[in-house]
Design a protein around this motif. Structure first.
Motif, mmCIF file in Angstrom:
data_model
loop_
_atom_site.group_PDB
_atom_site.id
_atom_site.type_symbol
_atom_site.label_atom_id
_atom_site.label_comp_id
_atom_site.label_asym_id
_atom_site.label_seq_id
_atom_site.Cartn_x
_atom_site.Cartn_y
_atom_site.Cartn_z
ATOM 1 N N ALA A 133 -27.064 -71.674 2.981
ATOM 2 C CA ALA A 133 -27.117 -71.730 1.514
ATOM 3 C C ALA A 133 -26.908 -73.156 1.028
ATOM 4 C CB ALA A 133 -26.067 -70.811 0.914
ATOM 5 N N ALA A 134 -27.577 -73.483 -0.066
ATOM 6 C CA ALA A 134 -27.481 -74.820 -0.652
ATOM 7 C C ALA A 134 -26.330 -74.925 -1.649
ATOM 8 C CB ALA A 134 -28.801 -75.171 -1.340
ATOM 9 N N CYS A 135 -25.515 -73.872 -1.752
ATOM 10 C CA CYS A 135 -24.379 -73.871 -2.666
ATOM 11 C C CYS A 135 -23.202 -73.199 -1.959
ATOM 12 C CB CYS A 135 -24.745 -73.139 -3.957
ATOM 13 S SG CYS A 135 -25.126 -71.393 -3.737
ATOM 14 N N PRO A 136 -22.033 -73.229 -2.570
ATOM 15 C CA PRO A 136 -20.889 -72.550 -1.953
ATOM 16 C C PRO A 136 -21.141 -71.051 -1.785
ATOM 17 C CG PRO A 136 -20.143 -74.023 -3.691
ATOM 18 C CD PRO A 136 -21.645 -73.962 -3.782
ATOM 19 N N GLY A 180 -23.425 -71.463 -15.170
ATOM 20 C CA GLY A 180 -24.162 -71.267 -13.935
ATOM 21 C C GLY A 180 -24.508 -69.814 -13.665
ATOM 22 N N ALA A 223 -30.700 -67.983 -4.252
ATOM 23 C CA ALA A 223 -29.545 -68.859 -4.404
ATOM 24 C C ALA A 223 -29.925 -70.287 -4.781
ATOM 25 C CB ALA A 223 -28.725 -68.872 -3.117
ATOM 26 N N GLU A 224 -31.198 -70.624 -4.700
ATOM 27 C CA GLU A 224 -31.618 -71.973 -5.099
ATOM 28 C C GLU A 224 -31.211 -72.211 -6.552
ATOM 29 O OE1 GLU A 224 -33.065 -74.554 -3.419
ATOM 30 O OE2 GLU A 224 -32.728 -73.346 -1.616
ATOM 31 N N GLY A 225 -30.435 -73.239 -6.780
ATOM 32 C CA GLY A 225 -29.989 -73.572 -8.126
ATOM 33 C C GLY A 225 -28.775 -72.792 -8.612
ATOM 34 N N ALA A 226 -28.278 -71.863 -7.811
ATOM 35 C CA ALA A 226 -27.090 -71.089 -8.206
ATOM 36 C C ALA A 226 -25.840 -71.916 -7.973
ATOM 37 C CB ALA A 226 -27.016 -69.788 -7.411
ATOM 38 N N GLU A 227 -24.769 -71.543 -8.645
ATOM 39 C CA GLU A 227 -23.506 -72.248 -8.398
ATOM 40 C C GLU A 227 -22.701 -71.592 -7.292
ATOM 41 O OE1 GLU A 227 -20.186 -70.631 -11.533
ATOM 42 O OE2 GLU A 227 -21.585 -72.128 -12.252
ATOM 43 N N LEU A 228 -23.041 -70.332 -6.961
ATOM 44 C CA LEU A 228 -22.269 -69.608 -5.961
ATOM 45 C C LEU A 228 -23.077 -68.421 -5.447
ATOM 46 C CD1 LEU A 228 -19.360 -69.314 -4.696
ATOM 47 C CD2 LEU A 228 -18.846 -67.784 -6.617
#
Length: 149
Positions: free
Chosen positions: A134-137, A4, A102-107
């Motif tokens: 954010a769409a991720c942690p 990621g 951050a789109e598609g990131a894991e963190l």
């Protein structure tokens, strides 16, 4: 297996350098790539009213932001680790730039300046807004304590 991506908001402040160090340690554990993101905006008086008095017309704020980001990465990390970080600069609101990257990131990792509740409300808080949208942690690195490697 593809690993990621960890996105780190960097503005050159000490809290953002702590966040970059934290993200680098996490990347070493997970095999993720680190992307350091810095946003920049045109000074408020650019536009219809013209340029800020005294600023050169050929001032390249994007290039200055890129150089500032590279210097921050070099300051925060050892040379071999700094070379592995992907620097990204973009014109726009810092919060929105970090959220977009951050789109598609894991963190996502951001630093907190600790301005306090009242001042953060008045000034807006990148770390607060990123944690909400954010769409991720998201990891918010607070304080000056460094973890041992």
């Amino acid at each position: 297996m593809a690993h990621g991506r960890i996105v780190v908001g960097v503005d050159g402040s000490e809290p953002s350098l702590h966040a970059l160090r934290w993200a680098d340690r996490q990347a070493q554990l997970t095999g993720a790539a680190v992307e350091a993101v810095m946003a920049w905006e045109m000074p408020a008086s650019f536009g219809w009213a013209g340029a800020v008095p005294g600023l050169p017309e050929d001032l390249d704020i994007g290039a200055i932001a890129t150089e500032t980001l590279i210097q921050a990465i070099d300051q925060a990390l050892p040379r071999d680790r700094a070379a592995a970080v992907t620097p990204v600069t973009a014109m726009g609101n810092p919060t929105q730039v970090v959220l977009d990257r951050a789109e598609g990131a894991e963190l996502v990792v951001v630093g907190a300046r600790g301005l306090g509740t009242f001042r953060a409300t008045l000034l807006g808080s990148v770390s607060h807004t990123v944690t909400l949208h954010a769409a991720c942690p998201v990891v918010v690195v607070r304080g000056e304590a460094e973890q041992a490697d």
